[in-house]
Each structure stands twice: as C-alpha cells, then as structure tokens.
Enzyme design. Structure first.
Site, PDB file in Angstrom:
ATOM      1  N   ARG A  57      -1.517  16.423   2.963  1.00  0.00           N
ATOM      2  CA  ARG A  57      -1.669  15.826   1.635  1.00  0.00           C
ATOM      3  C   ARG A  57      -1.787  14.301   1.639  1.00  0.00           C
ATOM      4  NH1 ARG A  57       0.305  20.417   1.326  1.00  0.00           N
ATOM      5  NH2 ARG A  57       1.359  19.685   3.177  1.00  0.00           N
ATOM      6  N   THR A  58      -0.890  13.637   2.362  1.00  0.00           N
ATOM      7  CA  THR A  58      -0.850  12.172   2.232  1.00  0.00           C
ATOM      8  C   THR A  58      -2.137  11.570   2.771  1.00  0.00           C
ATOM      9  OG1 THR A  58       1.523  12.360   2.544  1.00  0.00           O
ATOM     10  CG2 THR A  58       0.596  10.149   2.643  1.00  0.00           C
ATOM     11  N   LYS A  86      -2.930   6.002  26.142  1.00  0.00           N
ATOM     12  CA  LYS A  86      -2.987   5.184  27.376  1.00  0.00           C
ATOM     13  C   LYS A  86      -1.845   4.178  27.416  1.00  0.00           C
ATOM     14  CE  LYS A  86      -7.948   5.066  26.665  1.00  0.00           C
ATOM     15  NZ  LYS A  86      -8.964   4.120  26.202  1.00  0.00           N
ATOM     16  N   ARG A 107       1.786   6.267   8.847  1.00  0.00           N
ATOM     17  CA  ARG A 107       2.886   7.238   8.949  1.00  0.00           C
ATOM     18  C   ARG A 107       3.380   7.214  10.382  1.00  0.00           C
ATOM     19  NH1 ARG A 107       3.100  13.343   6.753  1.00  0.00           N
ATOM     20  NH2 ARG A 107       3.392  12.129   4.851  1.00  0.00           N
ATOM     21  N   HIS A 135       9.319   7.510   1.796  1.00  0.00           N
ATOM     22  CA  HIS A 135       7.922   7.917   1.582  1.00  0.00           C
ATOM     23  C   HIS A 135       7.572   7.455   0.162  1.00  0.00           C
ATOM     24  CE1 HIS A 135       4.254  10.047   1.675  1.00  0.00           C
ATOM     25  NE2 HIS A 135       4.656  11.248   2.061  1.00  0.00           N
TER      26      HIS A 135
END
Ligand code: CP
Length: 309
Positions: A57-58, A86, A107, A135
């Site tokens: 969703r986000t 890496k 996120r 959030h």
C-alpha cells in the site's frame, strides 16, 4: 509561504491540529479536482522511493498519488536488487537518490532511519515506516478516514486492538489523536501492551485505558482500529506463537458493536478480521487504503509547491 514547502515528514508528533486539518482540507480539494487540473499540481516533479522493507500500500499509493498530481516516480522496491547488496550504506544511497528526485520516501527497519536520512538528503524526506517507531503518513490517512467516515474526530470513542508493542502505525495514530478530544481504549495481550518507553510521551498527549478483554468497551466504540500481530518484529518465534490469533474480529463481535461504528485496519490483514466482515457497512479498511492515495497526493502537493495548491 506554505509551511509544508520542502518540509521533512518524519514524525506525526511534528504536526499540530491546524496543520493536520490543512492536509485534510487539501486532500478534500484533491478529491474534488478533475484529473486535468490535478495533474498540474506536481507536474515535472519526481518522487524517489527507497524501501528496505516490503510494502504494497505505502509504496504503490505514493506512486499512484504522484502520478495523479502529474509527477513521476522512480526507486528501489527490492533492496536486494540494489547496490546495498554490494555493501553501499544507507547514507550514500540516500545521497544518490536525492540527486535523482525532488522528494524522497523511505521505509527502513531501524527506528531513527528517516531522521538520519533527512539530515543527509538534499531533498525533503518522507518517513514511510521506520522500525517500530512511526508511520506518519499512515496516521494522516487513518485520521482522514475517521474524519471522512464519522464526520468528526473530536468526541469519538476509539478502540485500538492487537499488537500495540511493535505496530508503528499505532504510535503514529496515538500521537495524531493527541491533537483531538477523544476517548482511547487500548486492547492487547499483556505482552503486547504499548512500550513503556513511549507511555510517558503518549500520556502527555491523551489519556487512555488498557485492557486484554476485547469485549470491555466494544458496545460503546465509534471506531475499532485493528492491527496485525507483527510476526517479523518478534525477537523469538515462541513469543509470537503465544499471542498469534489472540483476537479475531468476526460477525459475532460486530453484532455487539454500535450499528454506526466503523472498523479500520492499516493492512495487511492476516486473520485478525474475518473476511465475512468485509462486506458489512462497518468495514472501512479498503476505503482507508484508497484515502491513503489522496492524502499522500495532498502532502506531495504541499511539500513541492511553495505557495501550496
Ligand atoms: N499499511 C501499510 O503500511 O501497508 P504496506 O506495508 O503494504 O505498505
């Protein structure tokens, strides 16, 4: 000048009621605009995203939001396909992404990650979930949903149930609700109560009751906000198994609730709301996800336009 212009969105604690209401008013405006006018708002702007944790969703709602206001998006949704694999640091990755975009969405599994990124980035950073901490754009969407569906926030009785220890949406929602006059009832297994290190901060903003019994306030709630038990954040699987399936919101529970109550969930849902609740008029979690696109579009419009829109 619009006060959101070039502003980092790190914590909902940084917002007062007037600022939240301004975002809601801008969201209402976005929803009323036709697609041609809406696409003028962020025309020519690029959103860059970095998702160090999975998301449906986000990430997609930011992507859809930016397209709806005429901008475009690029980014990393699967960190294992990036140069992080890496050994590239978060700091360098943020520096690079801020060269390619006008606003950055992050996120990350660590608390404090977005604030750290904001110190490094030359472009505004939006926290799309930082560890168990916060959030904020989810809280904006949750508050907007309550306001839209209940026509107000002040005066409501709100139950929040599930994983209150690890669920970051709960913390942002509580900080956001602290701007309103609400009765809050927290319901969770004993081991998943609000973290003691956050209780003081939350109590400064609002008063709440705590219970393990879902039935205690159920007949009086205007809003029941259900959360998933965050399996991925438990340090020990045995501890998770002890609380798994603790609460299930089904039609039997719904019958005990007020007819005009609404059920919200930030999603994803596992088994904590049974699917036969989905078709009831009380279930508003899919509308909530839809509102997420519009609230994020409004936020992008405010961050990227010096004089608002
Ligand atoms: N509500 C929420 O943050 O959902 P995603 O994890 O799918 O982005």
């Amino acid at each position: 000048m619009n006060e959101f212009y070039k502003k980092d969105i790190i914590s909902i604690k940084d917002f007062n009621k007037a600022q939240l209401e301004q975002i809601f008013a801008s969201t209402d405006k976005i929803m009323k605009l036709g697609p041609i006018d809406r696409r003028e708002i962020c025309k020519g702007n690029t959103l860059g995203y970095l998702f160090y944790e999975p998301s449906t969703r986000t990430r997609l709602s930011f992507d859809a939001a930016m397209a709806s206001v005429g901008g475009n998006s690029l980014g990393i949704s699967d960190i294992s396909s990036s140069s992080t694999k890496k050994g590239e640091s978060l700091a360098d990755t943020v520096r690079i992404m801020s060269n390619y975009s006008d606003v950055l969405v992050l996120r990350h599994p660590l608390d404090g990650s977005s604030r750290f990124a904001a110190e490094i980035s030359s472009k505004p950073v939006i926290n799309a979930g930082s560890g168990t901490e916060e959030h904020p754009t989810q809280a904006i969407q949750d508050l907007f949903t309550i306001r839209k569906e209940k026509k107000k926030i002040d005066g409501l009785k709100i139950g929040i149930i599930g994983d209150l220890k690890y669920g970051r949406t709960v913390y942002s929602l509580l900080y956001g609700l602290g701007n309103y006059d609400v009765d809050v009832h927290l319901i969770s297994p004993e081991s998943l109560r609000i973290r003691s290190d956050s209780v003081y901060e939350i109590k400064k903003r609002l008063s709440f009751t705590e219970s393990t019994n879902i039935e205690e306030h159920i007949d009086d709630l205007d809003v029941l906000y259900v959360t998933r038990i965050q399996k991925e954040r438990f340090p020990d699987e045995e501890e998770y198994l002890k609380v798994k399936g603790s609460y299930v919101v089904g039609l039997d529970l719904l019958q005990k609730m007020r007819d005009d109550s609404i059920i919200l969930h930030p999603l994803p849902r596992l088994d904590e709301i049974s699917t036969d609740v989905d078709k009831t008029k009380n279930a508003k979690y899919f509308e909530q996800a839809e509102y997420g696109k519009h609230t994020r579009a409004a936020l992008l419009g405010l961050i990227l336009n010096e004089n608002g829109f």
